[in-house]
Design a protein around this motif. Structure first.
Motif, short mmCIF file in Angstrom:
data_model
loop_
_atom_site.label_atom_id
_atom_site.label_comp_id
_atom_site.label_asym_id
_atom_site.label_seq_id
_atom_site.Cartn_x
_atom_site.Cartn_y
_atom_site.Cartn_z
N PRO A 10 0.83 -1.19 0.00
CA PRO A 10 0.00 0.00 0.00
C PRO A 10 0.87 1.25 0.00
O PRO A 10 1.81 1.35 0.79
CB PRO A 10 -0.78 -0.10 1.32
N GLY A 11 0.56 2.17 -0.90
CA GLY A 11 1.30 3.43 -0.95
C GLY A 11 2.58 3.37 -1.76
O GLY A 11 3.34 4.34 -1.82
N GLY A 13 2.95 3.45 -4.88
CA GLY A 13 2.91 4.32 -6.06
C GLY A 13 2.34 3.64 -7.29
O GLY A 13 2.54 4.11 -8.40
N GLY A 33 -8.82 -0.91 -6.84
CA GLY A 33 -9.09 0.12 -5.82
C GLY A 33 -9.97 1.23 -6.38
O GLY A 33 -10.97 1.62 -5.76
N LEU A 36 -13.56 -0.04 -7.04
CA LEU A 36 -14.31 -0.18 -5.79
C LEU A 36 -14.70 1.19 -5.23
O LEU A 36 -15.83 1.39 -4.76
CB LEU A 36 -13.49 -0.96 -4.76
N ASP A 58 -9.06 -4.25 5.23
CA ASP A 58 -9.11 -5.66 4.84
C ASP A 58 -9.21 -5.77 3.32
O ASP A 58 -9.56 -4.80 2.64
CB ASP A 58 -10.35 -6.34 5.45
N VAL A 65 -13.76 -9.26 -6.57
CA VAL A 65 -12.81 -8.53 -7.44
C VAL A 65 -12.54 -9.30 -8.73
O VAL A 65 -12.37 -8.70 -9.80
CB VAL A 65 -11.50 -8.16 -6.72
N PHE A 87 -4.21 -5.47 -8.53
CA PHE A 87 -4.79 -6.79 -8.82
C PHE A 87 -3.78 -7.56 -9.67
O PHE A 87 -3.23 -6.97 -10.60
CB PHE A 87 -6.11 -6.63 -9.59
N ARG A 89 -4.13 -9.53 -5.92
CA ARG A 89 -3.65 -9.30 -4.56
C ARG A 89 -3.62 -10.57 -3.74
O ARG A 89 -3.24 -10.52 -2.56
CB ARG A 89 -4.55 -8.28 -3.88
N LEU A 125 1.22 7.56 3.12
CA LEU A 125 -0.22 7.31 3.30
C LEU A 125 -0.83 8.26 4.33
O LEU A 125 -1.95 8.74 4.15
CB LEU A 125 -0.46 5.85 3.70
N ASP A 136 -9.32 4.82 4.56
CA ASP A 136 -8.34 3.78 4.89
C ASP A 136 -6.93 4.36 5.06
O ASP A 136 -5.98 3.62 5.21
CB ASP A 136 -8.34 2.64 3.86
N GLY A 173 12.14 7.87 -4.88
CA GLY A 173 12.77 8.87 -5.75
C GLY A 173 11.69 9.71 -6.41
O GLY A 173 10.51 9.63 -6.04
P1 B4P Z 1 -0.58 5.46 -4.68
O1 B4P Z 1 0.00 5.50 -6.06
O2 B4P Z 1 -1.99 5.93 -4.54
O3 B4P Z 1 -0.49 4.06 -4.01
P2 B4P Z 1 -1.07 2.65 -4.40
O4 B4P Z 1 0.15 1.76 -4.34
O5 B4P Z 1 -1.81 2.69 -5.70
O6 B4P Z 1 -2.17 2.46 -3.25
P3 B4P Z 1 -3.02 1.50 -2.37
O7 B4P Z 1 -2.38 0.15 -2.26
O8 B4P Z 1 -3.24 2.29 -1.13
O9 B4P Z 1 -4.46 1.42 -2.94
P4 B4P Z 1 -5.54 0.55 -3.67
O10 B4P Z 1 -6.44 1.57 -4.20
O11 B4P Z 1 -4.98 -0.43 -4.65
O12 B4P Z 1 0.42 6.32 -3.78
C1 B4P Z 1 0.16 6.57 -2.42
C2 B4P Z 1 0.64 7.96 -2.03
O13 B4P Z 1 2.05 8.09 -2.22
C3 B4P Z 1 0.00 9.08 -2.87
O14 B4P Z 1 -0.34 10.14 -2.03
C4 B4P Z 1 1.11 9.48 -3.85
O15 B4P Z 1 1.02 10.83 -4.23
C5 B4P Z 1 2.37 9.21 -3.02
N1 B4P Z 1 3.51 8.83 -3.86
C6 B4P Z 1 3.49 7.99 -4.93
N2 B4P Z 1 4.73 7.87 -5.46
C7 B4P Z 1 5.56 8.66 -4.67
C8 B4P Z 1 6.96 8.95 -4.70
N3 B4P Z 1 7.79 8.44 -5.62
N4 B4P Z 1 7.48 9.77 -3.74
C9 B4P Z 1 6.66 10.31 -2.81
N5 B4P Z 1 5.31 10.09 -2.75
C10 B4P Z 1 4.77 9.27 -3.66
O16 B4P Z 1 -6.28 -0.32 -2.53
C11 B4P Z 1 -7.15 0.20 -1.54
C12 B4P Z 1 -8.01 -0.89 -0.92
O17 B4P Z 1 -8.94 -1.44 -1.90
C13 B4P Z 1 -7.33 -2.13 -0.35
O18 B4P Z 1 -6.84 -1.93 0.96
C14 B4P Z 1 -8.49 -3.18 -0.40
O19 B4P Z 1 -9.37 -3.02 0.66
C15 B4P Z 1 -9.22 -2.82 -1.68
N6 B4P Z 1 -8.74 -3.61 -2.84
C16 B4P Z 1 -8.17 -3.07 -3.96
N7 B4P Z 1 -7.82 -4.05 -4.82
C17 B4P Z 1 -8.16 -5.23 -4.24
C18 B4P Z 1 -8.02 -6.59 -4.63
N8 B4P Z 1 -7.46 -6.94 -5.79
N9 B4P Z 1 -8.46 -7.56 -3.78
C19 B4P Z 1 -9.04 -7.23 -2.62
N10 B4P Z 1 -9.19 -5.96 -2.18
C20 B4P Z 1 -8.76 -4.95 -2.98
#
Ligand code: B4P
Length: 191
Positions: A10-11, A13, A33, A36, A58, A65, A87, A89, A125, A136, A173
């Motif tokens: 999570p987070g 990027g 994500g 949903l 969770d 999904v 996905f 996951r 995050l 979340d 980076g």
């Molecule tokens: P994001 O780019 O938003 O992070 P992510 O990895 O896509 O996010 P995440 O795992 O939380 O979410 P998802 O929607 O898939 O970056 C996060 C932050 O960091 C941002 O603010 C960004 O600006 C910053 N950032 C990015 N790159 C950076 C860098 N290089 N330097 C500094 N800052 C940086 O999942 C959310 C929820 O949905 C899950 O918990 C689950 O409940 C559900 N879900 C989604 N997919 C599922 C699946 N396949 N199965 C079951 N549940 C699922």
């Protein structure tokens, strides 16, 4: 077809880098994500069901999904390829995705895994939580999301490693420098 799994905790990027990737490669972006969250915003039955699970950090059940992704693949049969963001996951999701793509006579080209230390992830995050309004992005849910990741999601990297498709990228980076690293991997594949 060029079919990429963008992977990471999570987070890491995934969503952020997906935006640059779809512009350059004209691929269809499938973020479970985002799908949903759109259901939640639309107040659908699925959204109401998913919200209580996601707010705690969770994972939403596999069958939900998997069906969502299957519908999206069927709706984009002319695509040059897909970016799967967040996905699969879990291992059952990865197995289902392989089967779905095999039915379309295609397969995953590669998994790009973004590696970021945990303290950096937490600070990203928490920072996002201050502005995004995402339920979340608070400390308790973030901790649970990491637990879910370690237990259920990390094994998915080995699943693709066994298929010789795993590429690890340093996810720390500037956004541009990380994008260049991903491009370096994708230059070995064609759409
Ligand atoms: P994001 O780019 O938003 O992070 P992510 O990895 O896509 O996010 P995440 O795992 O939380 O979410 P998802 O929607 O898939 O970056 C996060 C932050 O960091 C941002 O603010 C960004 O600006 C910053 N950032 C990015 N790159 C950076 C860098 N290089 N330097 C500094 N800052 C940086 O999942 C959310 C929820 O949905 C899950 O918990 C689950 O409940 C559900 N879900 C989604 N997919 C599922 C699946 N396949 N199965 C079951 N549940 C699922």
């Amino acid at each position: 077809m060029l079919n990429i799994v963008l992977f990471g905790p999570p987070g890491a990027g995934k969503g952020t880098q997906s935006q640059s990737l779809i512009e350059k490669y004209s691929l269809v972006h499938l973020s479970t994500g985002d799908i949903l969250r759109a259901e939640i915003a639309g107040g659908t039955e699925l959204g109401k069901y998913a919200k209580q699970i996601m707010d705690k950090g969770d994972l939403v059940p596999d069958e939900v999904v998997i069906q969502m992704i299957s519908n999206k693949i069927d709706a984009n049969l002319a695509a040059k390829g897909f970016i799967f963001d967040g996905f699969p996951r879990t291992i059952p999701q990865a197995q289902a995705l392989d089967e779905m793509l095999a039915q379309k006579e295609t397969a995953i080209s590669c998994m790009v895994s973004l590696t970021v230390p945990e303290d950096e992830l937490v600070s990203r995050l928490i920072k996002r939580g201050q502005t995004s309004g995402r339920a979340d992005d608070n400390e308790t849910a973030i901790r649970n999301r990491f637990n879910e990741y370690m237990k259920k999601t990390l094994p998915v990297a080995s699943f693709y490693q066994n298929q010789h498709k795993l590429y690890q990228i340093d996810g720390v980076g500037s956004l541009d420098s990380i994008f260049e690293r991903i491009e370096g991997v994708l230059s070995h594949f064609s759409a």
